[in-house]
Design a protein around this motif. Structure first.
Motif, PDB file in Angstrom:
ATOM      1  N   LEU A  68       1.182  -1.140   0.247  1.00 22.98           N
ATOM      2  CA  LEU A  68      -0.046   0.231   0.048  1.00 22.98           C
ATOM      3  C   LEU A  68       0.822   1.393   0.236  1.00 22.98           C
ATOM      4  O   LEU A  68       0.599   2.130  -1.229  1.00 22.98           O
ATOM      5  CB  LEU A  68      -1.139   0.055   0.867  1.00 22.98           C
ATOM      6  CG  LEU A  68      -1.954  -0.640   1.619  1.00 22.98           C
ATOM      7  CD1 LEU A  68      -2.450  -0.859   2.688  1.00 22.98           C
ATOM      8  CD2 LEU A  68      -2.807  -0.827   0.088  1.00 22.98           C
ATOM      9  N   GLY A  69       1.771   1.419   0.738  1.00 24.41           N
ATOM     10  CA  GLY A  69       2.992   2.658   0.727  1.00 24.41           C
ATOM     11  C   GLY A  69       3.329   2.658  -0.836  1.00 24.41           C
ATOM     12  O   GLY A  69       3.922   3.930  -1.285  1.00 24.41           O
ATOM     13  N   VAL A  70       4.038   1.611  -1.302  1.00 26.55           N
ATOM     14  CA  VAL A  70       4.082   1.577  -2.758  1.00 26.55           C
ATOM     15  C   VAL A  70       3.194   2.486  -3.776  1.00 26.55           C
ATOM     16  O   VAL A  70       3.437   3.782  -4.530  1.00 26.55           O
ATOM     17  CB  VAL A  70       5.026   0.177  -3.278  1.00 26.55           C
ATOM     18  CG1 VAL A  70       5.441   0.509  -5.372  1.00 26.55           C
ATOM     19  CG2 VAL A  70       6.047   0.402  -2.744  1.00 26.55           C
ATOM     20  N   ASP A  71       1.957   2.259  -2.960  1.00 29.42           N
ATOM     21  CA  ASP A  71       0.702   1.676  -3.956  1.00 29.42           C
ATOM     22  C   ASP A  71       1.005   3.220  -3.774  1.00 29.42           C
ATOM     23  O   ASP A  71       0.337   4.518  -5.058  1.00 29.42           O
ATOM     24  CB  ASP A  71      -0.110   1.357  -3.999  1.00 29.42           C
ATOM     25  CG  ASP A  71      -0.654   0.054  -4.556  1.00 29.42           C
ATOM     26  OD1 ASP A  71       0.471   0.100  -5.500  1.00 29.42           O
ATOM     27  OD2 ASP A  71      -1.302  -0.676  -4.194  1.00 29.42           O
ATOM     28  N   LEU A  72       0.931   4.475  -2.719  1.00 29.85           N
ATOM     29  CA  LEU A  72       0.811   5.757  -2.594  1.00 29.85           C
ATOM     30  C   LEU A  72       1.379   6.248  -3.251  1.00 29.85           C
ATOM     31  O   LEU A  72       1.825   7.633  -3.869  1.00 29.85           O
ATOM     32  CB  LEU A  72       0.416   5.544  -1.223  1.00 29.85           C
ATOM     33  CG  LEU A  72      -0.801   5.245  -0.349  1.00 29.85           C
ATOM     34  CD1 LEU A  72      -0.353   5.586   0.946  1.00 29.85           C
ATOM     35  CD2 LEU A  72      -1.944   5.741  -0.927  1.00 29.85           C
ATOM     36  N   GLU A  73       2.883   6.334  -3.450  1.00 27.24           N
ATOM     37  CA  GLU A  73       4.248   6.523  -3.837  1.00 27.24           C
ATOM     38  C   GLU A  73       3.509   6.905  -5.663  1.00 27.24           C
ATOM     39  O   GLU A  73       4.175   7.821  -6.204  1.00 27.24           O
ATOM     40  CB  GLU A  73       5.681   5.374  -3.396  1.00 27.24           C
ATOM     41  CG  GLU A  73       5.446   5.941  -2.492  1.00 27.24           C
ATOM     42  CD  GLU A  73       6.748   7.362  -1.943  1.00 27.24           C
ATOM     43  OE1 GLU A  73       7.149   8.002  -2.289  1.00 27.24           O
ATOM     44  OE2 GLU A  73       5.992   7.027  -0.819  1.00 27.24           O
ATOM     45  N   ILE A  74       3.283   5.946  -5.727  1.00 28.33           N
ATOM     46  CA  ILE A  74       2.721   5.770  -7.503  1.00 28.33           C
ATOM     47  C   ILE A  74       1.453   6.891  -8.362  1.00 28.33           C
ATOM     48  O   ILE A  74       1.696   7.541  -9.156  1.00 28.33           O
ATOM     49  CB  ILE A  74       2.435   4.295  -8.011  1.00 28.33           C
ATOM     50  CG1 ILE A  74       3.925   3.657  -7.849  1.00 28.33           C
ATOM     51  CG2 ILE A  74       1.905   3.721  -9.397  1.00 28.33           C
ATOM     52  CD1 ILE A  74       3.188   2.339  -7.719  1.00 28.33           C
ATOM     53  N   VAL A  75       0.893   7.215  -6.916  1.00 22.46           N
ATOM     54  CA  VAL A  75      -0.535   7.737  -7.510  1.00 22.46           C
ATOM     55  C   VAL A  75       0.057   9.245  -7.761  1.00 22.46           C
ATOM     56  O   VAL A  75      -0.764   9.495  -8.869  1.00 22.46           O
ATOM     57  CB  VAL A  75      -1.979   7.669  -6.275  1.00 22.46           C
ATOM     58  CG1 VAL A  75      -2.171   9.402  -6.268  1.00 22.46           C
ATOM     59  CG2 VAL A  75      -1.965   7.054  -5.926  1.00 22.46           C
ATOM     60  N   ALA A  76       1.105  10.505  -7.801  1.00 24.78           N
ATOM     61  CA  ALA A  76       1.191  11.362  -7.762  1.00 24.78           C
ATOM     62  C   ALA A  76       1.638  11.172  -9.075  1.00 24.78           C
ATOM     63  O   ALA A  76       2.199  11.838 -10.283  1.00 24.78           O
ATOM     64  CB  ALA A  76       2.047  11.579  -6.919  1.00 24.78           C
ATOM     65  N   ALA A  94      -2.965   1.829  -6.396  1.00 25.13           N
ATOM     66  CA  ALA A  94      -2.437   2.488  -6.844  1.00 25.13           C
ATOM     67  C   ALA A  94      -3.676   3.531  -7.736  1.00 25.13           C
ATOM     68  O   ALA A  94      -3.747   4.334  -8.460  1.00 25.13           O
ATOM     69  CB  ALA A  94      -1.139   2.475  -7.031  1.00 25.13           C
ATOM     70  N   GLY A  95      -4.104   2.296  -8.717  1.00 25.32           N
ATOM     71  CA  GLY A  95      -4.597   2.550  -9.849  1.00 25.32           C
ATOM     72  C   GLY A  95      -6.149   3.106  -9.866  1.00 25.32           C
ATOM     73  O   GLY A  95      -6.410   4.345 -10.754  1.00 25.32           O
TER      74      GLY A  95
END
Length: 135
Positions: A68-76, A94-95
């Motif tokens: 989930l932490g990686v997903d949040l990094e991807i969002v921006a 993330a998507g």
């Protein structure tokens, strides 16, 4: 048109069919559209391909929280895309958040849905969500 792909698997970090699928799909589409890849870990060095590692603050967390932490990094990084296409449950959060935050459509390709996988029976989908299932 710009399509941003979100995936856990991308060369050299491929361990199954999802990684092969994304790699070949992106290779073909890049001759027709702008395609960016947002991948977990350190991907192959190529234009419009970005890698995301587990945030330092989550290095001791369990694997689900790290994902989930990686997903949040991807969002921006999805800002400016016309569509986001995610592969596997690792990348779908993330998507989904990218779709909501940037007001863009989100396509999910769900891999590894053979029998006995605990996530196969999908019973609740957000309104308007379309899912492509593969195995």
């Amino acid at each position: 048109m710009r399509v941003d792909f979100v995936t856990k698997e991308y060369p050299p970090n491929i361990y199954g069919g999802a990684g092969v699928h994304v790699t070949e799909l992106v290779r073909v589409l890049r001759s027709e559209i702008e395609a960016r890849v947002h991948a977990f870990g350190t991907p192959v060095a190529e234009n419009s391909t970005y890698g995301y590692t587990v945030p330092t603050s989550l290095s001791e967390a369990n694997a689900a929280i790290q994902t989930l932490g990686v997903d949040l990094e991807i969002v921006a990084g999805l800002s400016g895309a016309d569509l986001v296409h995610s592969h596997t449950w690792y990348a779908n959060f993330a998507g989904h958040l990218g779709s909501l935050l940037h007001s863009i459509p989100h396509v999910i390709t769900a891999h590894s849905l053979e029998p006995l996988r605990p996530w196969k029976p999908i019973t609740l989908m957000p309104r308007g969500l379309r899912v492509l299932f593969t195995s």
